[in-house]
Design a protein around this motif. Structure first.
Motif, PDB file in Angstrom:
ATOM      1  N   LYS A  15       5.178 -18.309   5.889  1.00 34.30           N
ATOM      2  CA  LYS A  15       4.990 -19.649   5.340  1.00 34.30           C
ATOM      3  C   LYS A  15       5.358 -20.768   6.304  1.00 34.30           C
ATOM      4  O   LYS A  15       4.832 -21.874   6.182  1.00 34.30           O
ATOM      5  CB  LYS A  15       5.823 -19.817   4.060  1.00 34.30           C
ATOM      6  CG  LYS A  15       5.352 -18.965   2.913  1.00 34.30           C
ATOM      7  CD  LYS A  15       6.266 -19.136   1.715  1.00 34.30           C
ATOM      8  CE  LYS A  15       5.886 -18.154   0.618  1.00 34.30           C
ATOM      9  NZ  LYS A  15       6.845 -18.183  -0.484  1.00 34.30           N
ATOM     10  N   ASN A  16       6.269 -20.514   7.242  1.00 31.52           N
ATOM     11  CA  ASN A  16       6.847 -21.599   8.029  1.00 31.52           C
ATOM     12  C   ASN A  16       6.616 -21.536   9.529  1.00 31.52           C
ATOM     13  O   ASN A  16       6.913 -22.510  10.227  1.00 31.52           O
ATOM     14  CB  ASN A  16       8.365 -21.661   7.776  1.00 31.52           C
ATOM     15  CG  ASN A  16       8.670 -22.015   6.346  1.00 31.52           C
ATOM     16  OD1 ASN A  16       8.509 -23.163   5.934  1.00 31.52           O
ATOM     17  ND2 ASN A  16       9.088 -21.032   5.566  1.00 31.52           N
ATOM     18  N   TYR A  17       6.113 -20.433  10.052  1.00 26.32           N
ATOM     19  CA  TYR A  17       5.994 -20.284  11.504  1.00 26.32           C
ATOM     20  C   TYR A  17       5.173 -21.408  12.124  1.00 26.32           C
ATOM     21  O   TYR A  17       5.600 -22.051  13.087  1.00 26.32           O
ATOM     22  CB  TYR A  17       5.411 -18.914  11.876  1.00 26.32           C
ATOM     23  CG  TYR A  17       5.267 -18.741  13.363  1.00 26.32           C
ATOM     24  CD1 TYR A  17       6.374 -18.429  14.151  1.00 26.32           C
ATOM     25  CD2 TYR A  17       4.039 -18.925  13.991  1.00 26.32           C
ATOM     26  CE1 TYR A  17       6.249 -18.291  15.528  1.00 26.32           C
ATOM     27  CE2 TYR A  17       3.911 -18.790  15.367  1.00 26.32           C
ATOM     28  CZ  TYR A  17       5.020 -18.470  16.122  1.00 26.32           C
ATOM     29  OH  TYR A  17       4.904 -18.343  17.485  1.00 26.32           O
ATOM     30  N   ASP A  18       3.979 -21.664  11.597  1.00 27.93           N
ATOM     31  CA  ASP A  18       3.113 -22.689  12.180  1.00 27.93           C
ATOM     32  C   ASP A  18       3.771 -24.067  12.144  1.00 27.93           C
ATOM     33  O   ASP A  18       3.681 -24.829  13.115  1.00 27.93           O
ATOM     34  CB  ASP A  18       1.761 -22.734  11.464  1.00 27.93           C
ATOM     35  CG  ASP A  18       0.906 -21.505  11.735  1.00 27.93           C
ATOM     36  OD1 ASP A  18       1.139 -20.825  12.761  1.00 27.93           O
ATOM     37  OD2 ASP A  18       0.007 -21.222  10.929  1.00 27.93           O
ATOM     38  N   PHE A  19       4.436 -24.385  11.041  1.00 30.12           N
ATOM     39  CA  PHE A  19       5.132 -25.666  10.944  1.00 30.12           C
ATOM     40  C   PHE A  19       6.227 -25.762  11.996  1.00 30.12           C
ATOM     41  O   PHE A  19       6.377 -26.791  12.652  1.00 30.12           O
ATOM     42  CB  PHE A  19       5.732 -25.856   9.548  1.00 30.12           C
ATOM     43  CG  PHE A  19       6.670 -27.031   9.482  1.00 30.12           C
ATOM     44  CD1 PHE A  19       6.179 -28.319   9.441  1.00 30.12           C
ATOM     45  CD2 PHE A  19       8.046 -26.841   9.505  1.00 30.12           C
ATOM     46  CE1 PHE A  19       7.045 -29.417   9.414  1.00 30.12           C
ATOM     47  CE2 PHE A  19       8.917 -27.921   9.477  1.00 30.12           C
ATOM     48  CZ  PHE A  19       8.414 -29.210   9.428  1.00 30.12           C
ATOM     49  N   TRP A  25       6.831 -28.339  19.147  1.00 34.04           N
ATOM     50  CA  TRP A  25       5.916 -28.928  20.115  1.00 34.04           C
ATOM     51  C   TRP A  25       6.119 -30.441  20.202  1.00 34.04           C
ATOM     52  O   TRP A  25       6.030 -31.029  21.281  1.00 34.04           O
ATOM     53  CB  TRP A  25       4.468 -28.615  19.751  1.00 34.04           C
ATOM     54  CG  TRP A  25       3.517 -29.121  20.785  1.00 34.04           C
ATOM     55  CD1 TRP A  25       3.152 -28.486  21.935  1.00 34.04           C
ATOM     56  CD2 TRP A  25       2.853 -30.383  20.797  1.00 34.04           C
ATOM     57  NE1 TRP A  25       2.287 -29.286  22.658  1.00 34.04           N
ATOM     58  CE2 TRP A  25       2.093 -30.458  21.973  1.00 34.04           C
ATOM     59  CE3 TRP A  25       2.822 -31.462  19.926  1.00 34.04           C
ATOM     60  CZ2 TRP A  25       1.318 -31.552  22.299  1.00 34.04           C
ATOM     61  CZ3 TRP A  25       2.049 -32.556  20.243  1.00 34.04           C
ATOM     62  CH2 TRP A  25       1.305 -32.600  21.422  1.00 34.04           C
ATOM     63  N   GLY A  26       6.426 -31.063  19.069  1.00 36.80           N
ATOM     64  CA  GLY A  26       6.679 -32.498  19.065  1.00 36.80           C
ATOM     65  C   GLY A  26       7.798 -32.905  20.008  1.00 36.80           C
ATOM     66  O   GLY A  26       7.770 -33.985  20.594  1.00 36.80           O
ATOM     67  N   ALA A  34       7.322 -24.114  22.599  1.00 35.35           N
ATOM     68  CA  ALA A  34       7.400 -24.316  21.151  1.00 35.35           C
ATOM     69  C   ALA A  34       7.334 -22.984  20.413  1.00 35.35           C
ATOM     70  O   ALA A  34       8.102 -22.743  19.470  1.00 35.35           O
ATOM     71  CB  ALA A  34       6.278 -25.241  20.691  1.00 35.35           C
ATOM     72  N   GLU A  35       6.446 -22.104  20.843  1.00 33.06           N
ATOM     73  CA  GLU A  35       6.350 -20.772  20.236  1.00 33.06           C
ATOM     74  C   GLU A  35       7.628 -19.973  20.484  1.00 33.06           C
ATOM     75  O   GLU A  35       8.113 -19.275  19.597  1.00 33.06           O
ATOM     76  CB  GLU A  35       5.135 -20.027  20.780  1.00 33.06           C
ATOM     77  CG  GLU A  35       3.826 -20.614  20.291  1.00 33.06           C
ATOM     78  CD  GLU A  35       2.611 -20.029  20.982  1.00 33.06           C
ATOM     79  OE1 GLU A  35       2.749 -19.380  22.055  1.00 33.06           O
ATOM     80  OE2 GLU A  35       1.498 -20.236  20.454  1.00 33.06           O
ATOM     81  N   GLU A  36       8.162 -20.085  21.686  1.00 32.53           N
ATOM     82  CA  GLU A  36       9.422 -19.405  22.009  1.00 32.53           C
ATOM     83  C   GLU A  36      10.556 -19.913  21.121  1.00 32.53           C
ATOM     84  O   GLU A  36      11.369 -19.126  20.625  1.00 32.53           O
ATOM     85  CB  GLU A  36       9.766 -19.624  23.479  1.00 32.53           C
ATOM     86  CG  GLU A  36      11.027 -18.912  23.925  1.00 32.53           C
ATOM     87  CD  GLU A  36      11.347 -19.174  25.393  1.00 32.53           C
ATOM     88  OE1 GLU A  36      12.545 -19.077  25.734  1.00 32.53           O
ATOM     89  OE2 GLU A  36      10.438 -19.465  26.183  1.00 32.53           O
TER      90      GLU A  36
END
Length: 76
Positions: A15-19, A25-26, A34-36
């Motif tokens: 539910k939250n990974y993409d957010f 990233w911001g 950001a992925e790390e």
């Protein structure tokens, strides 16, 4: 980690990974970092399943943990 905790963390991830990646990233302005940061946040969650799973707001716990991860990455 119990089976229930694993399922709850898996659900939080889905539910939250993409957010969390977008949030990171911001600050980091680098998708790989950001992925790390998001992955590291979930690694910490897996190390502390009691904290995450008993927290009244586990999504907030993830965001606060991500903020700390980002801060540490920026210091490096």
């Amino acid at each position: 980690m119990t089976n229930r905790q694993r399922k709850q963390i898996d659900s939080l991830y889905d539910k939250n990974y993409d957010f969390l990646v977008s949030y990171a990233w911001g600050s980091l302005k680098n998708i790989s970092l950001a992925e790390e940061a998001a992955q590291e946040t979930f690694a910490i969650a897996c190390e502390k399943p009691d904290q995450v799973c008993t927290c009244p707001n586990p999504e907030g716990w993830l965001v606060n943990t991500l903020k700390n991860v980002i801060h540490n990455m920026e210091r490096r």
